[in-house]
Scaffold this motif. Sequence first.
Motif, PDB file in Angstrom:
ATOM      1  N   LEU A 223       7.745 -22.407 -39.164  1.00 26.06           N
ATOM      2  CA  LEU A 223       7.296 -22.903 -40.476  1.00 26.06           C
ATOM      3  C   LEU A 223       6.327 -24.072 -40.303  1.00 26.06           C
ATOM      4  CD1 LEU A 223      10.643 -22.841 -42.510  1.00 26.06           C
ATOM      5  CD2 LEU A 223       8.642 -21.374 -42.869  1.00 26.06           C
ATOM      6  N   GLN A 224       6.656 -24.984 -39.408  1.00 22.56           N
ATOM      7  CA  GLN A 224       5.821 -26.162 -39.209  1.00 22.56           C
ATOM      8  C   GLN A 224       4.473 -25.823 -38.583  1.00 22.56           C
ATOM      9  OE1 GLN A 224       8.596 -28.497 -36.874  1.00 22.56           O
ATOM     10  NE2 GLN A 224       9.204 -29.706 -38.647  1.00 22.56           N
ATOM     11  N   ALA A 225       4.395 -24.716 -37.872  1.00 21.01           N
ATOM     12  CA  ALA A 225       3.153 -24.343 -37.189  1.00 21.01           C
ATOM     13  C   ALA A 225       2.154 -23.645 -38.109  1.00 21.01           C
ATOM     14  CB  ALA A 225       3.465 -23.432 -36.008  1.00 21.01           C
ATOM     15  N   LYS A 226       2.606 -23.223 -39.264  1.00 23.64           N
ATOM     16  CA  LYS A 226       1.699 -22.520 -40.181  1.00 23.64           C
ATOM     17  C   LYS A 226       0.636 -23.472 -40.724  1.00 23.64           C
ATOM     18  CE  LYS A 226       4.826 -18.881 -41.784  1.00 23.64           C
ATOM     19  NZ  LYS A 226       3.999 -17.762 -41.275  1.00 23.64           N
ATOM     20  N   ASP A 227      -0.543 -22.945 -40.989  1.00 25.18           N
ATOM     21  CA  ASP A 227      -1.648 -23.744 -41.526  1.00 25.18           C
ATOM     22  C   ASP A 227      -1.510 -23.853 -43.044  1.00 25.18           C
ATOM     23  OD1 ASP A 227      -4.012 -25.113 -41.917  1.00 25.18           O
ATOM     24  OD2 ASP A 227      -5.273 -23.326 -41.798  1.00 25.18           O
ATOM     25  N   TRP A 228      -0.496 -24.587 -43.467  1.00 26.38           N
ATOM     26  CA  TRP A 228      -0.242 -24.713 -44.901  1.00 26.38           C
ATOM     27  C   TRP A 228      -1.402 -25.393 -45.614  1.00 26.38           C
ATOM     28  CZ3 TRP A 228       3.642 -21.895 -46.546  1.00 26.38           C
ATOM     29  CH2 TRP A 228       4.755 -21.666 -45.725  1.00 26.38           C
ATOM     30  N   ALA A 229      -2.022 -26.392 -44.971  1.00 27.93           N
ATOM     31  CA  ALA A 229      -3.104 -27.137 -45.631  1.00 27.93           C
ATOM     32  C   ALA A 229      -4.328 -26.268 -45.875  1.00 27.93           C
ATOM     33  CB  ALA A 229      -3.489 -28.355 -44.791  1.00 27.93           C
ATOM     34  N   GLY A 230      -4.558 -25.286 -44.982  1.00 29.11           N
ATOM     35  CA  GLY A 230      -5.722 -24.420 -45.139  1.00 29.11           C
ATOM     36  C   GLY A 230      -5.424 -23.122 -45.859  1.00 29.11           C
ATOM     37  N   LEU A 233      -3.376 -21.586 -52.385  1.00 25.78           N
ATOM     38  CA  LEU A 233      -2.149 -21.870 -53.117  1.00 25.78           C
ATOM     39  C   LEU A 233      -1.395 -20.604 -53.480  1.00 25.78           C
ATOM     40  CD1 LEU A 233      -3.177 -24.787 -55.539  1.00 25.78           C
ATOM     41  CD2 LEU A 233      -2.493 -24.867 -53.138  1.00 25.78           C
ATOM     42  N   THR A 234      -2.132 -19.551 -53.826  1.00 21.50           N
ATOM     43  CA  THR A 234      -1.464 -18.286 -54.166  1.00 21.50           C
ATOM     44  C   THR A 234      -0.733 -17.718 -52.952  1.00 21.50           C
ATOM     45  OG1 THR A 234      -3.551 -17.125 -53.724  1.00 21.50           O
ATOM     46  CG2 THR A 234      -3.055 -17.689 -56.030  1.00 21.50           C
ATOM     47  N   ALA A 235      -1.342 -17.868 -51.768  1.00 17.05           N
ATOM     48  CA  ALA A 235      -0.711 -17.384 -50.539  1.00 17.05           C
ATOM     49  C   ALA A 235       0.526 -18.218 -50.216  1.00 17.05           C
ATOM     50  CB  ALA A 235      -1.698 -17.417 -49.384  1.00 17.05           C
ATOM     51  N   ILE A 236       0.458 -19.524 -50.481  1.00 14.34           N
ATOM     52  CA  ILE A 236       1.611 -20.391 -50.251  1.00 14.34           C
ATOM     53  C   ILE A 236       2.771 -19.966 -51.144  1.00 14.34           C
ATOM     54  CG2 ILE A 236       2.504 -22.746 -50.447  1.00 14.34           C
ATOM     55  CD1 ILE A 236      -0.309 -23.747 -49.762  1.00 14.34           C
ATOM     56  N   ARG A 237       2.471 -19.677 -52.398  1.00 10.82           N
ATOM     57  CA  ARG A 237       3.531 -19.235 -53.315  1.00 10.82           C
ATOM     58  C   ARG A 237       4.157 -17.942 -52.831  1.00 10.82           C
ATOM     59  NH1 ARG A 237      -0.635 -20.133 -57.084  1.00 10.82           N
ATOM     60  NH2 ARG A 237      -0.603 -22.232 -57.984  1.00 10.82           N
ATOM     61  N   LYS A 242       8.662 -15.155 -50.368  1.00 10.19           N
ATOM     62  CA  LYS A 242       9.113 -14.257 -49.305  1.00 10.19           C
ATOM     63  C   LYS A 242      10.221 -14.884 -48.472  1.00 10.19           C
ATOM     64  CE  LYS A 242       7.183 -11.627 -45.399  1.00 10.19           C
ATOM     65  NZ  LYS A 242       5.944 -11.360 -44.611  1.00 10.19           N
ATOM     66  N   LEU A 243      10.190 -16.208 -48.339  1.00 17.77           N
ATOM     67  CA  LEU A 243      11.152 -16.909 -47.496  1.00 17.77           C
ATOM     68  C   LEU A 243      12.330 -17.473 -48.282  1.00 17.77           C
ATOM     69  CD1 LEU A 243       8.553 -18.845 -45.311  1.00 17.77           C
ATOM     70  CD2 LEU A 243       9.863 -16.839 -44.630  1.00 17.77           C
ATOM     71  N   ALA A 244      12.457 -17.069 -49.538  1.00 13.39           N
ATOM     72  CA  ALA A 244      13.512 -17.611 -50.393  1.00 13.39           C
ATOM     73  C   ALA A 244      14.907 -17.264 -49.885  1.00 13.39           C
ATOM     74  CB  ALA A 244      13.323 -17.107 -51.817  1.00 13.39           C
ATOM     75  N   TYR A 245      15.011 -16.229 -49.050  1.00 13.84           N
ATOM     76  CA  TYR A 245      16.320 -15.785 -48.555  1.00 13.84           C
ATOM     77  C   TYR A 245      16.909 -16.733 -47.518  1.00 13.84           C
ATOM     78  CZ  TYR A 245      14.100 -14.470 -44.173  1.00 13.84           C
ATOM     79  OH  TYR A 245      13.416 -14.523 -42.993  1.00 13.84           O
ATOM     80  N   SER A 320     -11.761 -23.105 -57.928  1.00 17.25           N
ATOM     81  CA  SER A 320     -12.603 -23.419 -56.771  1.00 17.25           C
ATOM     82  C   SER A 320     -11.878 -24.204 -55.684  1.00 17.25           C
ATOM     83  CB  SER A 320     -13.847 -24.193 -57.217  1.00 17.25           C
ATOM     84  OG  SER A 320     -13.471 -25.369 -57.916  1.00 17.25           O
ATOM     85  N   LEU A 321     -10.916 -25.022 -56.080  1.00 20.71           N
ATOM     86  CA  LEU A 321     -10.149 -25.792 -55.090  1.00 20.71           C
ATOM     87  C   LEU A 321      -8.901 -24.979 -54.740  1.00 20.71           C
ATOM     88  CD1 LEU A 321     -10.428 -29.328 -56.739  1.00 20.71           C
ATOM     89  CD2 LEU A 321     -11.824 -28.385 -54.887  1.00 20.71           C
ATOM     90  N   LEU A 322      -9.063 -24.031 -53.828  1.00 17.16           N
ATOM     91  CA  LEU A 322      -8.015 -23.040 -53.606  1.00 17.16           C
ATOM     92  C   LEU A 322      -6.962 -23.459 -52.597  1.00 17.16           C
ATOM     93  CD1 LEU A 322     -10.235 -19.818 -53.536  1.00 17.16           C
ATOM     94  CD2 LEU A 322      -8.953 -20.781 -55.449  1.00 17.16           C
ATOM     95  N   THR A 323      -7.271 -24.462 -51.774  1.00 15.45           N
ATOM     96  CA  THR A 323      -6.337 -24.863 -50.717  1.00 15.45           C
ATOM     97  C   THR A 323      -5.948 -26.331 -50.878  1.00 15.45           C
ATOM     98  OG1 THR A 323      -8.051 -25.618 -49.180  1.00 15.45           O
ATOM     99  CG2 THR A 323      -7.497 -23.257 -49.151  1.00 15.45           C
TER     100      THR A 323
END
Length: 349
Positions: A223-230, A233-237, A242-245, A320-323
């Motif tokens: 989880l920590q290695a994922k590029d969350w900042a890049g 937002l839709t992909a983060i959601r 997906k990881l709610a389990y 426009s500010l997607l990430t």
Amino acid sequence: MKTARHFIIGDIHGCFDELMMLTRKIGLTDDDMLISLGDIVDRGNQSKEVYHYFRNRPRAVVLMGNHERKHLNGVLNYAQDIVKLQLGEEYPAFLEWAAQLPYYYETPEAIIVHAALENGVPLPEQREDVLCGATAGEKYLEKRYPDGTCWSDHYTGEKPVIYGHHVVGDQIKMSDNTYGIDTGCCHGGYLTAIELPGFIIHQVKCEVDYWRVAQKEWQVPVLQAKDWAGMELTAIRRQLDKLAYIEDPAARKYLDALHHGLGRLEALFPVLKEQLDALTAQLLEKGREAFNQMANSYPFKTYLFKSSNHNLKVEDLQKSLLTPEKINQLAVALGVLPVEFPPFVNTVR
């Protein structure tokens, strides 16, 4: 003269200790040829060690498995994410090595593939995705044999085929001149080898379900290695849904922090619009011509011109500010406190 021995080993999946146990049991020598059916990495706890072993052994062949192919194609699911972290700086070298792996191997006694063969098709003309068990290859075989039977049920070749890919149970699967030897080592099953000539079966038992253990132990690092900042937002959601389990406390703590951080990021949009409108009004005080000159010097000039025409909406920023990275870049430029994302979370148990 002593006949050269070939040992064909089923899916290893990072089970290095069991691999060493098996080589000792069979009395492997430097003169013997060791052939892996592929899927030497992922799931088990020592993928790096297995990779090093085969890369450094002169008389060894590793076939292309669907797991090696996933790495090459950048299709990184959880098991591949773990191996990427385990290999670290060696990962690019691993990809270069894996790109050279063959899709089949042939001895005088047998044809050796990772996953499957299409009956009646010459070996050099076989589809690579069928040989290695890629998803496209499996779908192709489903259409080729729509009655729901396995490809091995249709094999009519004279030469035996040795394959892996699908776990067949604790014992090898023998049918119609085919030998399935993936006996589920990484799931706590057996690591199996067939010795040629003679088709002699060798096995060692694995007492640990490595994959079950790895899935829990590597949750937070992956989880920590994922590029969350890049990430958009839709992909983060989608990722969070997906990881709610996940119930592991440390991983849950990290995911909850991401949820909270995402909410704070989304709350920034009206604040940023307010600051853009305020800056626009300030620049317009000096006249439209001066505004045009000054606005053009800002990297976010589009927003300023929209605001000057009373057309700037929160939705414009959201589109426009997607990430998180882009949102925070604008925040810093406007003197707004950015949101730490991904947030720092102490996950020490």
